[in-house]
Scaffold this active site. Structure first.
Site, short mmCIF file in Angstrom:
data_model
loop_
_atom_site.label_atom_id
_atom_site.label_comp_id
_atom_site.label_asym_id
_atom_site.label_seq_id
_atom_site.Cartn_x
_atom_site.Cartn_y
_atom_site.Cartn_z
N THR A 88 0.86 -1.23 0.11
CA THR A 88 0.14 -0.06 0.13
C THR A 88 0.76 1.24 0.24
OG1 THR A 88 -1.63 -1.25 1.39
CG2 THR A 88 -1.83 1.29 1.11
N LYS A 109 -7.76 1.41 -3.08
CA LYS A 109 -7.56 1.02 -1.73
C LYS A 109 -7.73 2.25 -0.65
CE LYS A 109 -4.97 -0.91 1.85
NZ LYS A 109 -5.42 -2.30 2.14
N LYS A 133 -1.72 5.09 8.53
CA LYS A 133 -0.85 5.02 7.39
C LYS A 133 -1.81 5.42 6.07
CE LYS A 133 1.55 2.26 3.95
NZ LYS A 133 2.24 0.91 3.60
#
Ligand code: NAD
Length: 288
Positions: free
Chosen positions: A93, A168, A243
Site C-alpha cells: 500500500t 484502496k 498510514k
C-alpha cells in the site's frame, strides 16, 4: 513460473507460501533472517540480495512497507536484474503518485507493471483469500491476473496505473469513517440506556447497517466474533489505518477532492494511534 518475491513480512510471508502451493518456483528475499527462514520452511528458495532473487524471474511480486522502499527496491534491485519483459506486481500500500512513477519508470525499461494493493489482513494473506485491486494496462492486468488469483479470492482491474492504490485508499477512508460512526452510535446508545445487543438487533436490519457493524462489530459479545472479542488484538492495526488515511489525505490534496470526514477520521486515528498503534482499529470505541 519463476516468481521473485520481495518483502516476506506479516502479509508477504503467507502470500509467497500460497504461490508455492499453486506450483510456482518462488525466489524469495527479505532483509529479515527470520522471515527468510519461514519462507524456506514454506518451500521458497531464498537469496541474500533482492537482485539475485530477481535474476531469471518471469515475474516479481513485492509486499513492502512504504513507497520510498518500493522505489529503492525497483530502482536498485529489479531494473537491470530481472529479465526485460518480466511482469512486475507491487502489492504494497503506497501513495498513488509513487505507484504511477514506479509503473512509468519500469515500463520505460521494458517491463510490464501493475499496482495491486490488497484488502484483507494477515489471515486472508495466509488463507489465500485477499482481494486485489489492480491498476495498469489491459495487457499487464491479463498477465498479472493468474499470479494474483493464486493468492486471493478476487482480482479486480480498477483501471490505468495507480488506480489500484486509489481504490484502496478511498475504500479505507470510507472504512475509517463508518467505523468511527459505528463506535459513536454504540457509545451514545449506551449513554441513553439502550442495550448494545438490542441496538445491534435493530440497527443491523435498519438504515444504519454497515460493514463495521455487521461484519466487524466493535462491541465485544455482539455480532460475529471480531477483534473486539479478543481485547482488540489481531485484526487491522490502528497504525496501519493511520498510514492509509495519511495516503488518502495526500491523494485528496493532490486531486483537489473535498474530504472533510476523511480529514476528521485521520485526526481521530492520529490521536488514537499515538498510544495504541498495534491495537485493532475498532478499539477506537474505547476512547468514546
Ligand atoms: P511487515 O512490516 O510485516 O512486512 C514488511 C517486510 O518488508 C518486512 O519483513 C521487512 O523486513 C521487509 N523489507 C523492508 N525493507 C525491505 C527491503 N529493502 N528489501 C526487502 N525486504 C524489505 O508489513 P506487512 O504487514 O506485511 O505489510 C506489507 C504491506 O502490506 C504494507 O504496505 C501494508 O500497508 C500492506 N497491508 C498490510 C495489511 C495488514 O493487515 N498487515 C493489510 C493490507 C495491506
Amino acid at each position: 513460473m519463476k516468481i521473485a518475491f520481495i518483502g516476506l513480512g506479516n502479509m508477504g510471508g503467507g502470500m509467497a507460501a500460497n504461490l508455492v502451493k499453486a506450483g510456482h518456483e518462488v525466489r524469495a528475499f527479505d532483509l529479515s533472517e527470520t522471515a527468510l527462514a519461514a519462507a524456506r520452511e514454506a518451500g521458497c528458495a531464498t537469496f541474500t540480495t533482492a537482485h539475485e532473487a530477481c535474476s531469471g524471474a518471469e515475474a516479481v511480486v513485492s509486499m513492502l512497507p512504504n513507497g520510498a522502499i518500493v522505489k529503492q527496491v525497483y530502482w536498485d534491485e529489479v531494473i537491470g536484474h530481472a529479465p526485460e519483459g518480466a511482469i512486475l506486481l507491487d502489492c504494497s500500500t503506497i501513495d498513488v503518485a509513487t505507484a504511477r512513477e514506479v509503473i512509468s519508470v519500469t515500463e520505460a525499461h521494458g517491463f510490464q507493471t501493475v499496482d495491486a494493493p490488497v484488502s484483507g489482513g494477515i489471515a486472508a494473506a495466509n488463507g489465500g483469500t485477499l482481494t486485489f485491486m489492480v491498476g495498469g494496462s489491459d495487457e499487464a492486468f491479463a498477465r498479472a491476473q493468474p499470479i494474483l488469483a493464486a493468492m486471493g479470492k478476487a482480482v479486480i482491474h480498477a483501471g490505468g496505473p495507480g488506480t489500484g492504490q486509489a481504490a484502496k485508499i478511498c475504500n479505507n477512508m470510507l472504512l475509517a469513517i463508518h467505523m468511527i460512526g459505528t463506535c459513536e452510535a454504540f457509545a451514545m446508545a449506551d449513554k441513553l440506556g439502550l442495550d448494545a445487543q438490542t441496538f445491534y438487533d435493530i440497527s443491523s436490519v435498519s438504515s444504519g447497517q454497515c460493514w463495521s457493524m455487521t461484519s466487524y462489530c466493535p462491541v465485544p459479545g455482539v455480532g460475529p466474533v471480531t477483534p473486539a472479542d479478543n481485547g482488540y488484538q489481531g485484526g487491522f492495526a490502528a497504525g496501519l489505518m493511520l498510514k492509509d488515511l495519511k495516503l488518502a489525505m495526500e491523494a485528496a490534496e493532490g486531486a483537489g477532492a473535498t474530504v472533510a470526514l476523511g480529514a476528521h477520521a485521520k485526526a481521530i486515528y492520529e490521536a488514537f494511534a499515538a498510544e495504541n498503534a498495534a491495537t485493532d482499529f475498532s478499539g477506537i470505541i474505547r476512547t468514546l
